[in-house]
Structures are given as C-alpha cells and as structure tokens.
Motif scaffolding. Structure first.
Motif, short mmCIF file in Angstrom:
data_model
loop_
_atom_site.label_atom_id
_atom_site.label_comp_id
_atom_site.label_asym_id
_atom_site.label_seq_id
_atom_site.Cartn_x
_atom_site.Cartn_y
_atom_site.Cartn_z
N ALA A 6 -50.52 166.09 -24.32
CA ALA A 6 -50.51 166.50 -25.74
C ALA A 6 -51.33 165.54 -26.60
O ALA A 6 -51.95 165.95 -27.59
N PHE A 7 -51.35 164.26 -26.22
CA PHE A 7 -52.06 163.25 -27.01
C PHE A 7 -53.44 162.91 -26.43
O PHE A 7 -54.07 161.95 -26.85
N GLY A 8 -53.86 163.68 -25.45
CA GLY A 8 -55.20 163.48 -24.88
C GLY A 8 -55.38 162.13 -24.24
O GLY A 8 -56.50 161.59 -24.22
N GLY A 9 -54.28 161.57 -23.73
CA GLY A 9 -54.37 160.27 -23.07
C GLY A 9 -54.44 159.08 -24.01
O GLY A 9 -54.50 157.93 -23.57
N GLU A 10 -54.42 159.35 -25.33
CA GLU A 10 -54.48 158.26 -26.31
C GLU A 10 -53.10 157.59 -26.47
O GLU A 10 -52.06 158.20 -26.27
N LYS A 11 -53.12 156.34 -26.88
CA LYS A 11 -51.90 155.63 -27.18
C LYS A 11 -51.31 156.18 -28.48
O LYS A 11 -52.03 156.44 -29.44
N ILE A 12 -49.99 156.36 -28.50
CA ILE A 12 -49.32 156.94 -29.67
C ILE A 12 -49.03 155.82 -30.66
O ILE A 12 -48.51 154.76 -30.29
N ASP A 13 -49.34 156.06 -31.92
CA ASP A 13 -49.11 155.02 -32.93
C ASP A 13 -47.62 154.75 -33.13
O ASP A 13 -47.21 153.59 -33.22
#
Length: 339
Positions: free
Chosen positions: A64-71
């Motif tokens: 869901a977050f495209g592999g990015e770290k969640i803030d």
C-alpha cells in the motif's frame, strides 16, 4: 507525509482522521471492514491485524505504501501486551514514529497528589485495563531503549465526542438512559459526594494536539497526556447536563465502594470509579505545551456538553434504552434510602 491508523473510527481516532488531511497528511486506515470509508481522502487497507500473521500484514502495508517508510503509525486498538508485541514485529524499521494510545487511568491510584504530570508513577491495583496499558508502555519503552524503536506514548483521559455524554455512572448502553432519567424527573446516581474534580476533553481539542505531535521529532521516546486544562466537580458536570435539558437535577450521591459491591460484578465500578473517576485529578499540561506551544483547548465543558446533548437528542440511533441499568439505579437508590 503519510500516516497509518490501526482503527480510526473511535472517539479519538475519528476526530484525528477528519483533521489530519486538512493539515497535509495522507491518511490510511488499517481495519478488517470492507465498506467505504466515511472519511474524505482516507485510504482503506483491508486487514485483520488480530487474526492475520505478521508477515502477511507487513506485506499488505508495504504494498500500500509502495515500499516507502511510513512517517507515522498509530494503533488506537492496542490494549494488551500481545497487541504491541505484534505491532513491534510488523513496524520495526518500517515507520519513523509509532504512537501507542495508553490511558491516564494508568497513573497512580489513589494518587499521592491530585496534580498529575507525566512523571506521576504508573500504578492501578483496581483496574486490569489500566495495568495492561502500563505493561504495554513498559514493553515499548524497553524497545525504544534497546533498539531505538520510535515510540510516542499518549495518555488520554476522559475524551468525548458528539455521540455520548461524559458521565461517572452509566450502563452498558452509554449515556442515554441517564439523560432519559433526568428528563423523566427520576433521580440519578452521582458517585461519592460529587465534589471530586474531573477533566473532560472534547475530541476536537485532543485531535488538534495529537496531529501536531505527528512527525514531531521531540515527541519520540516521550509519554504525553492530552487533556483540557478545565477542572469541574461531578456535581457541576451533572448540573450542566440538567440545565441543558431544562430539567431539575435530582441527584442521589452513592459511594463508589457501595456501587461496586451492589453491582456484584455486573458493572465495572471497581475499575472505572475506584480505579479512575472517584479520584480528583488536575492535569499539568506543561509538557504538551512545550511540544505543541500553540495548543489550547478551545471547547469549554459546558459548550461541549450542550453540543453533545443536542446531537444525542436529535439522533434516534444514539438513544439506546437500557432497562437493566434503569432498574439497577432504582434498586441502588431504594437501598441507599433505607440505609
């Protein structure tokens, strides 16, 4: 900035979910429901965090977050240590800040001082709910110290919204039956002598502070309570309710210990009263104001109560009768009169 809320539709989380997008946050809700979100601009991730395994959940979130770290990750439905242990397994290395929603009931009961700071000891021998929150805090604090897990612990007190009137003594269906008793001219129970001080906080004020702690680097590793600075006695709270209903208040004061014994375990008065609302508390919000200098609770108690009562009276779905609690009140009041 992106945030993932586990839960998101409760008293506290709903206000945050409404406010955060207007301040530039992209909000995701992780819950097991499949119906369309009631919140504009919020993305749903369908997942049962209690039933599915950690690897599957993490995979869904990363997708869901495209592999990015969640803030920011905030868990609004973690109540026991196993919940936060699972969260740690899922979110360690995946988020920049993790919020655990604890409870101000975790503070020392009975308190050695009515002035409560974040440094007040955590101890509540009367309420298992509070002890579980303490255990969750201890686990997460340990993970912060050992590995830098970026936890922020939030301790709400009595936070309310437009759906339920904050009360000391009520049944399992919420506040409606007490309002009905007042409107019908029946006596209502106030625990103790009604003079203990209490703080009620409107969820819009809570949300204002919470959103400004999101992404706040100075909040990581900290425990913070979020409450109004207004203190009222329970007698004053019930008087405002009766005045709003344009009805005379017929109060019957009953000790919390008597209510607990008389209920025979049908209502958790040992926890909710003796372990919480029976104690006078005055919250020192200095720490919150250092972290969020612009914070000031704007909804005065009488104004918030009037808004909530107006909404309850206008919304049939919030008017849930509770004949069992009504009968309990009558029996308690009759017993007290005999004594």
């Amino acid at each position: 900035m992106k945030a993932l809320f586990i839960g998101g539709t409760g008293t506290i989380s709903s206000a945050i979910s409404h406010l955060a997008p207007s301040l530039g946050w992209e909000i995701f809700h992780l819950n097991r429901g499949s119906r369309k979100s009631e919140f504009e601009g919020v993305t749903q991730i369908q997942c049962d965090i209690r039933a599915e395994d950690e690897k599957t959940i993490r995979s869904k979130i990363e997708k869901a977050f495209g592999g990015e770290k969640i803030d920011v990750v905030a868990d609004f439905i973690a109540f026991v240590p196993d919940h936060v242990k699972k969260d740690f397994t899922i979110f360690d290395g995946l988020c920049r800040q993790y919020f655990f929603i604890s409870s101000a009931s975790a503070y020392q009961k009975p308190p050695s001082s009515c002035v409560i700071t974040e440094g007040t000891p955590l101890s509540n021998p009367f309420w298992e709910y509070s002890r579980n929150k303490i255990a969750c805090e201890e686990y997460l604090t340990q993970k912060y110290r050992e590995s830098g897990f970026p936890v922020t612990i939030i301790r709400p007190s009595h936070t309310y919204d437009e759906r339920s009137v904050p009360l000391g003594v009520h049944g399992k269906n919420g506040s409606w039956q007490v309002l009905k008793r007042i409107m019908d001219g029946k006596p209502v129970i106030i625990h103790g002598d009604g003079t203990s001080l209490w703080t009620i906080t409107h969820n819009s004020d809570f949300a204002y502070a919470f959103v400004r702690l999101m992404g706040n680097i100075h909040a990581i590793g900290e425990s913070i309570h979020i409450t109004s600075n207004e203190n009222l006695s329970w007698n004053q709270i019930y008087a405002i309710i009766a005045q709003t209903l344009k009805t005379e208040l017929k109060a019957v004061h009953v000790s919390s210990e008597f209510l607990d014994a008389f209920s025979k375990g049908n209502y958790d008065f040992k926890g909710s009263l003796i372990g919480d609302k029976a104690n006078s508390v005055i919250f020192d919000n200095s720490k919150l104001k250092r972290l969020v200098p612009e914070f000031c609770a704007k909804v005065r108690a009488d104004e918030g109560l009037k808004m909530t009562i107006g909404n309850v009276l206008a919304t049939p779905g919030l008017q849930r009768d509770d004949p069992e609690f009504d009968m309990f009140c009558d029996k308690v009041i009759a017993a007290v009169k005999v004594i």
